[in-house]
Design a protein around this motif. Sequence first.
Motif, PDB file in Angstrom:
ATOM      1  N   ILE A  21       0.857  -1.190  -0.100  1.00 43.79           N
ATOM      2  CA  ILE A  21      -0.006   0.077   0.005  1.00 43.79           C
ATOM      3  C   ILE A  21       0.880   1.341  -0.093  1.00 43.79           C
ATOM      4  O   ILE A  21       0.400   2.470  -0.814  1.00 43.79           O
ATOM      5  N   ALA A  22       1.829   1.115   0.716  1.00 42.95           N
ATOM      6  CA  ALA A  22       2.866   2.206   0.749  1.00 42.95           C
ATOM      7  C   ALA A  22       3.513   2.770  -0.492  1.00 42.95           C
ATOM      8  O   ALA A  22       3.739   3.668  -1.148  1.00 42.95           O
ATOM      9  N   GLU A  23       3.893   1.369  -1.241  1.00 39.10           N
ATOM     10  CA  GLU A  23       4.614   1.417  -2.530  1.00 39.10           C
ATOM     11  C   GLU A  23       3.565   1.946  -3.556  1.00 39.10           C
ATOM     12  O   GLU A  23       3.907   2.907  -4.453  1.00 39.10           O
ATOM     13  N   LEU A  24       2.527   1.646  -3.620  1.00 36.78           N
ATOM     14  CA  LEU A  24       1.351   2.009  -4.532  1.00 36.78           C
ATOM     15  C   LEU A  24       1.066   3.704  -4.388  1.00 36.78           C
ATOM     16  O   LEU A  24       1.093   4.324  -5.318  1.00 36.78           O
ATOM     17  N   HIS A  25       0.991   3.869  -3.147  1.00 37.35           N
ATOM     18  CA  HIS A  25       0.681   5.536  -2.950  1.00 37.35           C
ATOM     19  C   HIS A  25       2.255   6.057  -3.414  1.00 37.35           C
ATOM     20  O   HIS A  25       2.039   7.235  -4.052  1.00 37.35           O
ATOM     21  N   LEU A  37       9.726  11.206  -0.617  1.00 33.30           N
ATOM     22  CA  LEU A  37       9.948  10.301   0.355  1.00 33.30           C
ATOM     23  C   LEU A  37       9.224  10.661   1.523  1.00 33.30           C
ATOM     24  O   LEU A  37       8.785   9.831   2.197  1.00 33.30           O
ATOM     25  N   TYR A  38       8.993  11.860   1.759  1.00 22.25           N
ATOM     26  CA  TYR A  38       8.219  12.314   3.196  1.00 22.25           C
ATOM     27  C   TYR A  38       6.892  11.511   2.997  1.00 22.25           C
ATOM     28  O   TYR A  38       6.301  10.957   3.881  1.00 22.25           O
ATOM     29  N   PHE A  39       6.043  11.606   1.680  1.00 28.65           N
ATOM     30  CA  PHE A  39       5.054  11.252   1.508  1.00 28.65           C
ATOM     31  C   PHE A  39       4.631   9.573   1.815  1.00 28.65           C
ATOM     32  O   PHE A  39       3.778   9.200   2.558  1.00 28.65           O
ATOM     33  N   GLU A  40       5.695   8.901   0.973  1.00 28.14           N
ATOM     34  CA  GLU A  40       5.797   7.481   1.115  1.00 28.14           C
ATOM     35  C   GLU A  40       5.854   6.908   2.635  1.00 28.14           C
ATOM     36  O   GLU A  40       5.178   6.148   3.046  1.00 28.14           O
ATOM     37  N   ALA A  41       6.955   7.610   3.152  1.00 27.54           N
ATOM     38  CA  ALA A  41       7.451   7.448   4.658  1.00 27.54           C
ATOM     39  C   ALA A  41       6.117   7.689   5.530  1.00 27.54           C
ATOM     40  O   ALA A  41       5.834   6.866   6.365  1.00 27.54           O
ATOM     41  N   LYS A  42       5.471   8.578   5.434  1.00 27.05           N
ATOM     42  CA  LYS A  42       4.172   9.176   6.295  1.00 27.05           C
ATOM     43  C   LYS A  42       3.174   7.789   6.156  1.00 27.05           C
ATOM     44  O   LYS A  42       2.655   7.510   6.869  1.00 27.05           O
ATOM     45  N   VAL A  43       2.874   7.505   4.796  1.00 23.76           N
ATOM     46  CA  VAL A  43       1.957   6.520   4.461  1.00 23.76           C
ATOM     47  C   VAL A  43       2.242   4.987   5.132  1.00 23.76           C
ATOM     48  O   VAL A  43       1.500   4.523   6.028  1.00 23.76           O
ATOM     49  N   ALA A  44       3.373   4.752   5.050  1.00 24.11           N
ATOM     50  CA  ALA A  44       3.965   3.480   5.727  1.00 24.11           C
ATOM     51  C   ALA A  44       4.059   3.401   7.131  1.00 24.11           C
ATOM     52  O   ALA A  44       3.568   2.600   7.962  1.00 24.11           O
ATOM     53  N   GLN A 152       0.154  18.695   4.484  1.00 29.42           N
ATOM     54  CA  GLN A 152       0.220  17.603   5.286  1.00 29.42           C
ATOM     55  C   GLN A 152       0.951  16.418   4.733  1.00 29.42           C
ATOM     56  O   GLN A 152       1.347  15.538   5.334  1.00 29.42           O
ATOM     57  N   TRP A 153       0.950  16.278   3.490  1.00 29.20           N
ATOM     58  CA  TRP A 153       1.584  15.237   2.645  1.00 29.20           C
ATOM     59  C   TRP A 153       3.020  15.622   2.111  1.00 29.20           C
ATOM     60  O   TRP A 153       3.485  14.771   1.371  1.00 29.20           O
ATOM     61  N   GLY A 154       3.479  16.828   2.657  1.00 31.81           N
ATOM     62  CA  GLY A 154       4.773  16.913   2.291  1.00 31.81           C
ATOM     63  C   GLY A 154       5.091  17.898   0.936  1.00 31.81           C
ATOM     64  O   GLY A 154       6.201  18.301   0.586  1.00 31.81           O
ATOM     65  N   THR A 155       3.932  18.183   0.212  1.00 29.36           N
ATOM     66  CA  THR A 155       3.841  19.087  -0.826  1.00 29.36           C
ATOM     67  C   THR A 155       2.602  19.932  -0.814  1.00 29.36           C
ATOM     68  O   THR A 155       1.556  19.472  -0.301  1.00 29.36           O
ATOM     69  N   GLU A 156       2.692  21.157  -1.029  1.00 24.99           N
ATOM     70  CA  GLU A 156       1.422  21.957  -0.880  1.00 24.99           C
ATOM     71  C   GLU A 156       0.548  21.952  -2.161  1.00 24.99           C
ATOM     72  O   GLU A 156       0.955  21.690  -3.225  1.00 24.99           O
TER      73      GLU A 156
END
Length: 169
Positions: A21-25, A37-44, A152-156
């Motif tokens: 699920i983290a990879e797909l996101h 990286l910030y977003f994928e790490a946040k999901v995981a 909140q996901w690392g990108t505005e």
Amino acid sequence: MASAQQATLINGYIPGTIGRIAELHGTYYAKHWGFGLYFEAKVATELSAFLKTYDPQRDGLWVVVKNGCVEGGIVIDGSHAWDKGAHLRWFILSDALRGSGWGRELVATAVDFCVEKKYPQIYLWTFEGLHAARHLYESAGFRLVQQHKGSQWGTEVNEQQFVCRLPVL
């Protein structure tokens, strides 16, 4: 489409769910929106924390599996269902399943779960520009209740909150 129909919906955790699920996101949002990286790490990290306290009497987790691989999923976090609402999270499909009807199936399954639990409402956070997902949410009864610029996901992006008020039976 025939190959997408051979996929199976599984209720609950299976090995590989967190990573996939983290990879797909991570791959989808990097390719289409420039998230990193910030977003994928946040999901995981957040999905891992959720699953440590996962309670199938309160929470929902469904994954779509094809050829032994997780190709999509959706989560209902019911931990604050009675005050804030049930939180729909981590809805994603692989490119192989997009447009096959599995997205509608996942959203409907999550909403049905919340209706069965008699939760008063479901909410989710997303951002402007995800037109296919927004269409699915709105067709399931979700309505946009607020939006604002945020990161909140690392990108505005223009963050959006949708709410689905459920019938009290």
